[in-house]
Enzyme design. Structure first.
Site, short mmCIF file in Angstrom:
data_model
loop_
_atom_site.label_atom_id
_atom_site.label_comp_id
_atom_site.label_asym_id
_atom_site.label_seq_id
_atom_site.Cartn_x
_atom_site.Cartn_y
_atom_site.Cartn_z
N LYS A 1 50.25 47.83 128.77
CA LYS A 1 50.01 47.68 130.25
C LYS A 1 48.86 46.37 130.31
O LYS A 1 49.02 45.67 131.27
CB LYS A 1 49.35 48.87 130.71
CG LYS A 1 50.48 50.21 130.66
CD LYS A 1 51.55 50.06 131.29
CE LYS A 1 52.54 51.42 131.66
NZ LYS A 1 52.47 52.09 130.53
C1 LIG Z 1 53.80 53.03 130.30
C2 LIG Z 1 54.34 53.37 128.86
C3 LIG Z 1 55.75 53.23 128.36
C4 LIG Z 1 56.61 53.30 129.50
O1 LIG Z 1 56.73 51.86 130.19
P1 LIG Z 1 57.55 51.80 131.45
O2 LIG Z 1 57.51 50.49 131.76
O3 LIG Z 1 56.81 52.76 132.28
O4 LIG Z 1 59.03 52.30 130.88
C5 LIG Z 1 55.65 53.57 127.06
N1 LIG Z 1 54.62 53.66 126.15
C6 LIG Z 1 53.75 53.49 126.71
C7 LIG Z 1 52.45 53.59 125.49
C8 LIG Z 1 53.33 53.47 127.94
O5 LIG Z 1 51.99 53.28 128.27
#
Ligand SMILES: *Cc1c(COP(=O)(O)O)cnc(C)c1O
Length: 498
Positions: free
Chosen positions: A115
């Site tokens: 993120k």
């Molecule tokens: C948010 C997240 C995901 C999923 O990603 P999306 O874009 O919501 O599909 C997978 N792994 C981790 C560690 C995340 O923080």
């Protein structure tokens, strides 16, 4: 306005077209739909000559095609501020070849999850957008998190002038370290609230608040405006396209692939943001064979790719990959728009059906257009075994989300015999999930808690503890608010003294 501007429209047919700055500020379209670019820009074939390009330069080349209303110097400034020494490596997104696959490590940012790749940039984009639109309101970022977005958004927006950030997370539904990261967040403009519900409740609540005209009027009177740091915001989605090109260029310069050779991309998926960015990369011209969409036990997406029916009428299972414990994957709406050949009316009907009946079925024409995707899922036991196997065979540690992607990738190979080189998106650092990772490797770690295991993990893998969580246990807890899921509006009203 120049002719070559890229406009965004709503997936649900609202006739209003907006430029990126407005789409970023609003987060969601007036009719509740998501903003989508009217065309997908194509990459210049010469891009592949830029084998040794650095992350920031590549980010600029790609993002400028989408955010055409930003001046080049503005974009460069945002990018330079985002991808700096907050990341623990200058490469920003390193690729590790292990077990015959390529792990794209997107967890070298300040909060140890992918993120950060977009949320380091979003606050700068948003601030510039507000200037461009001559907004004088204070921007209130409302965010629902399944664990990682929350901290990354808090970190990105903390102490950013002219903004407040309010994060709702599922109380007791995230890892101990994720929780502690959020509750210890500094910055007078940050607010963290546990809700007695799951991520879907939090996400629905936030969306309803965005769409509530009465509540919006109230906050406008106080000179506030809402925006979103969730992946429904295109300001988050577009920057995620960059690392897929970056990985490809990296493989090319290492001689792992030939120019034009296709790769597969396996993505541990929750809200469908990260994999949608990979789909956009493919649409822009990145040579991609399959997009492997990996789910945990909450396998709504795997079922959808198999049957064409999206059905959320099931119980949410809490797993060791909490950031994927989601039943309503918001960004799938953008894919529906694309595969329905932009028939907003159809998307609207499907979304209404999901809201009212809890499911929808796409028609056979739409289903045919899903052939770029392979959907699969891995139960926890399988992902635990993958963590153990990879560590034993190659001394490489992966987190439980990445493990889901690896497990589904293995199933895909077994089913198809496909020899295409595959990038596995490593979405979080194993240090964010010490307990489930260490227990998967050896049951004798069961007696220790998450924090004790941080050091043990560091010893075992011979990697220093990442700065983002060092001493996190000793930091004071600054956020203690907990609420019922029906009380989200009330909490916001309290914070903003409405
Ligand atoms: C948010 C997240 C995901 C999923 O990603 P999306 O874009 O919501 O599909 C997978 N792994 C981790 C560690 C995340 O923080």
């Amino acid at each position: 306005m120049q002719e070559n501007n890229l406009y965004y429209q709503s997936t649900r047919g609202d006739k209003k077209r907006v430029l990126s700055a407005e789409a970023i500020i609003k987060g969601i379209a007036d009719d509740g739909g998501l903003f989508v670019p009217e065309t997908i820009p194509q990459i210049n074939k010469n891009l592949y000559r830029l084998k040794s390009i650095d992350y920031k330069e590549l980010a600029f080349l790609i993002i400028k095609k989408f955010f055409t209303d930003y001046r080049q110097d503005e974009l460069k400034d945002c990018i330079n501020r985002a991808y700096d020494n907050k990341f623990d490596t200058e490469i920003i997104a390193p690729l590790s070849k292990k077990m015959g696959a390529y792990f794209l490590e997107l967890y070298h940012g300040p909060t140890l999850a992918f993120k950060d790749m977009a949320l380091s940039l979003l606050p700068h984009l948003l601030k510039k957008a507000a200037q461009k639109l001559n907004l004088n309101q204070e921007i209130v970022i409302l965010t629902a998190t399944s664990g990682d977005t929350g901290k990354a958004a808090l970190q990105g927006f903390a102490k950013v002038e002219g903004t407040k950030i309010i994060v709702f997370f599922p109380y007791k539904g995230v890892s101990k370290i994720q929780e502690r990261q959020m509750l210890t967040q500094e910055g007078a403009n940050t607010y963290v609230i546990g809700i007695k519900g799951n991520f879907d409740d939090a996400q629905r609540g936030v969306k309803e608040i965005f769409e509530d005209p009465v509540f919006n009027k109230k906050i406008e009177e106080k000179n506030y405006i809402f925006s979103s740091a969730n992946s429904i915001n295109i300001g988050r989605l577009i920057p995620q396209i960059v690392y897929y090109f970056y990985a490809y260029l990296n493989m090319l310069s290492e001689g792992e692939i030939k120019n034009g050779e296709k790769i597969n991309i396996a993505v541990p998926t929750g809200n469908f943001g990260d994999i949608l960015a990979a789909y956009y990369a493919k649409e822009m011209g990145l040579p991609v064979n399959k997009l492997i969409c990996a789910s945990n036990e909450n396998k709504v997406l795997a079922d959808f790719f198999e049957t064409g029916v999206y059905d959320k009428r099931r119980k949410l299972v809490m797993t060791i990959s909490p950031s994927m414990d989601i039943l309503v994957s918001s960004n799938l709406e953008r894919l529906l728009w694309a595969i329905s050949e932009r028939e907003a009316q159809k998307v609207k009907e499907l979304m209404n059906s999901l809201k009212e009946k809890g499911y929808y079925r796409i028609d056979s024409e739409m289903k045919k257009r899903l052939k770029d995707f392979y959907g699969g899922f891995a139960p926890q036991e399988e992902s635990r075994q993958c963590i153990k196997e990879i560590f034993e065979k190659s001394k490489y540690l992966i987190d439980p989300h990445t493990a889901v992607a690896y497990a589904v990738y293995k199933k895909y190979i077994k089913e198809t015999g496909d020899k295409t080189r595959t990038v596995i998106v490593a979405t979080a650092s194993p240090f964010k999930f010490t307990k489930s990772v260490m227990e998967s490797i050896d049951s004798r770690y069961k007696k220790f808690d998450d924090f004790e295991l941080t050091e043990k993990m560091s010893d075992l893998a011979q990697i220093p503890i990442p700065p983002g969580i060092r001493d996190i246990e000793k930091k004071p807890i600054r956020h203690k608010m907990v609420c019922e899921k029906e009380e989200m509006r009330a909490k916001i009203a309290e914070i903003l003294t409405l």
